[in-house]
Write a protein that holds these residues in place. Sequence first.
Motif, PDB file in Angstrom:
ATOM      1  N   LEU A   1      42.672  36.431  28.951  1.00 52.98           N
ATOM      2  CA  LEU A   1      43.135  36.738  30.112  1.00 52.98           C
ATOM      3  C   LEU A   1      44.697  36.547  30.410  1.00 52.98           C
ATOM      4  CD1 LEU A   1      43.050  34.779  32.778  1.00 52.98           C
ATOM      5  CD2 LEU A   1      40.694  34.838  32.125  1.00 52.98           C
TER       6      LEU A   1
ATOM      7  N   SER B   1      35.788  44.828  35.925  1.00 51.35           N
ATOM      8  CA  SER B   1      35.519  43.349  36.000  1.00 51.35           C
ATOM      9  C   SER B   1      37.088  42.835  35.595  1.00 51.35           C
ATOM     10  CB  SER B   1      34.333  42.820  35.120  1.00 51.35           C
ATOM     11  OG  SER B   1      34.628  43.268  33.623  1.00 51.35           O
ATOM     12  N   TYR B   2      37.730  43.588  34.904  1.00 50.21           N
ATOM     13  CA  TYR B   2      39.093  42.856  34.611  1.00 50.21           C
ATOM     14  C   TYR B   2      39.847  42.550  35.885  1.00 50.21           C
ATOM     15  CZ  TYR B   2      40.838  47.542  35.427  1.00 50.21           C
ATOM     16  OH  TYR B   2      41.155  48.768  36.109  1.00 50.21           O
TER      17      TYR B   2
ATOM     18  N   THR C   1      46.446  40.352  31.173  1.00 54.18           N
ATOM     19  CA  THR C   1      46.356  40.870  32.558  1.00 54.18           C
ATOM     20  C   THR C   1      47.741  41.470  32.910  1.00 54.18           C
ATOM     21  OG1 THR C   1      44.775  38.963  33.414  1.00 54.18           O
ATOM     22  CG2 THR C   1      46.210  39.886  34.901  1.00 54.18           C
TER      23      THR C   1
ATOM     24  N   ASN D   1      39.042  39.123  36.800  1.00 54.16           N
ATOM     25  CA  ASN D   1      39.895  38.306  35.859  1.00 54.16           C
ATOM     26  C   ASN D   1      41.280  38.025  36.530  1.00 54.16           C
ATOM     27  OD1 ASN D   1      37.756  37.668  34.217  1.00 54.16           O
ATOM     28  ND2 ASN D   1      38.283  39.288  32.797  1.00 54.16           N
ATOM     29  N   THR D   2      41.610  39.241  36.776  1.00 49.97           N
ATOM     30  CA  THR D   2      42.881  39.060  37.444  1.00 49.97           C
ATOM     31  C   THR D   2      43.276  38.352  38.648  1.00 49.97           C
ATOM     32  OG1 THR D   2      43.533  41.369  36.697  1.00 49.97           O
ATOM     33  CG2 THR D   2      44.804  40.806  38.445  1.00 49.97           C
TER      34      THR D   2
ATOM     35  N   PRO E   1      42.504  31.295  26.754  1.00 51.82           N
ATOM     36  CA  PRO E   1      41.690  32.619  27.246  1.00 51.82           C
ATOM     37  C   PRO E   1      42.568  33.741  27.232  1.00 51.82           C
ATOM     38  CG  PRO E   1      42.326  31.255  29.235  1.00 51.82           C
ATOM     39  CD  PRO E   1      42.441  30.427  28.089  1.00 51.82           C
TER      40      PRO E   1
END
Length: 747
Positions: free
Chosen positions: A558, A490-491, A562, A494-495, A556
């Motif tokens: 991220l 799932s990262y 990231t 976000n990326t 956030p």
Amino acid sequence: MFRPKRMSKVSVTGSKAVMDDVIETVHDLHLVHFTDYDGRWEGFDNGNPMEGGDEASEKLVTVRSLKSILGVEPEDAGPSRIVTDETLETELEEIRTEANELDDERTETESELREVEEEIAAMDPFATLGIDLDLLWGYDSLSVAVGEGSADGVERALADLDVATQVFAEDGVVAAFARTDEDTLQSAVVEADFTAIDVPHEEGDPQDVLAELEHREQKLESKLDTVEDRLEELRYDVAGFLLAAEEKLSIRARKAEAPLSFATTENAFVAEGWIPSERADEFERALADAVDDHVDVEELEVAEYDRHGHAATTEAVDHTPEATGAGTGGVEEEGATAAADEDEAEPQTARTDGGTVTMGGDDDPPVIQDNGVSQPFELLTKAVGRPNYSEFDPTLILFLTFPLMFGFIIGDVGYGLIYTGVGYYMIRNYDSDAFKNFGVITAVCGVATAIFGFLYGEIFGLHLVASQFWEGVVGLNHAPIEKGLSPATSYWANTWFLVTALFGLLHLNTAYVLEFVENVSLHGVKEAILETGSWILALNGLWIFIFSRLFDGAKPDLLFETFDEGHAAAFELGFAGFPAEIGWVGLGMVGLGMALLAIGPVHELIEIHVVLAHTLSYLRIAAVLLAKAGMAFAVNLLFWGAYEIPTEYGAEWHFMLTYGPEYALEHYEGAAILFPGMVHMGPAMAVFGVFVLIVGNLVVLILGVTSSGIQSIRLEFFEFFEKFYEGNGTAYQPFGTERTYTADDQS
């Protein structure tokens, strides 16, 4: 590529004795975009059409009428041909006579056929009823009503009449007889389910009458087919001639009307227009070869890429009546030049923008876009409008960014190959330039989609490229990039939201830089800084602040994970955010940008929020990416089934392509079935599953095109174009004709 071809305004001044030769030469060059004379010079009037123009126009109307009658299409042309004036006079009249006669015969036959068909339709109910026609009319004391409806309903309606009645019916056709007057009978049947039909005043069996009508119908249809065949035969015989005649007459009419754009006196003419600067010498040589030195050709100006598109004249030409000899006999019929000597010429009044007053006034140069390999993408640019001569042409940037967004969103080898195939089919099978260009765009987007699909490791939503190539051949643990649908990856989702925001930042900066350069050429550096530099400062300052550690607790994670290091970093670049001090610099840039707006276009301060809103608008790229990927995952989940296994960073999902749920549960520790898959549920479900798989992929394919195409082009048009692009340029329309049906020596 960012600018249209440079244009020059040229002037041709000469004696009317050579005007026809000049028009012939200019037409054959197909080079000059004429400027219409607007009546600004004393002693000059707009020219009159050349002799023969009206006759050519009249014949052109005839030719086009014949093309319409015969249904002539461009593909009927055949090889190019020579059409002489004598042929036009004789053959055109012969074709007109024959075609009109056949067309009249066809019209008359069609009219008769319609009448017979109407009579058949009217007679059909009586044939169904089966009562002789002479029994349905002509009584003194008996009334008859015939129509379509319910016999029982009519009988009930007639029961209320205190007279003798009789009802006959057959297949919904009813005949009612009553010993009363016609009005009373009609009033009675109105109460029933009954639609009256007029009774024809004929005699005999209606079946015989119907048979006779049908025989007449067959004869008329046969006659009409014969006429149509004769028209079709005539069409094949004369199509090439009509298309060539139309082209020849169009050229003649266009040449005849050319002087309407000129400034003329009794003895002289002046014509002006725009040509590509690179061909100015060619233009001058061609006229010199055609009429020697009997005309004076001048390059009045080379248009600069400013808002007005004009530059100072290279050599001003005096168009006063005295210089051209208008009304003085100074231009001899033998073709002596009408231009004044340069030493005696008076320069024209200077323009405020550095140009000159010419016969067409303040006309901007027409635009010839010069985009090379990206030319097909002009189709998308022109959807907004053709660029002004002074504007940057965004086609090249569109060529680089639109397929990039499209391919990134769909990112699948299978879908990409299909899009490429569709584009190739359009290129090969359509003659229209618009369809061919659209085919090129589709093919390029398909290639981009396949490339991203290869990097994602996906084909039709399955990770076969990842397992077979990136893992099996290259030796990686996974494809270079992923879409991030499973919890363990799932990262990546976000990326992509962060990456698309950065792409938006780059895209918007490009637009603002283009606007800045345009404003420098239009207003100067100071105004450019106030009007555009302010936005560049605010946009970049805001995002420097966002990516800084200033107030990082409110931001956030991220933003800082990231591009850092560790599991949550899709790209391990070691970037964990700018220092807090840099964040203050960013806020200072925002404040400076707002201050510049307050000094300059203060009303734009109300829109300062767009530096954030327009960048965030690019997040739709990531959103559509995940939505489309989710749809493809759902389709494959239904057919193949999938299971999940726990990992250190969350569950991983895997399709069951070569084995069923039992195998997965036995061989993978902690496996849980998400869905068993139709292919593993027995033959009947497997067959239905194939239908689901095909239809599902088609839906993903179609929605992928519409969603990714619409969202990508929306970002181009609304976020990118609006910063610097107006798109109201004038199309370059050179005087002349590209011959298709006639030989080059025709006129």
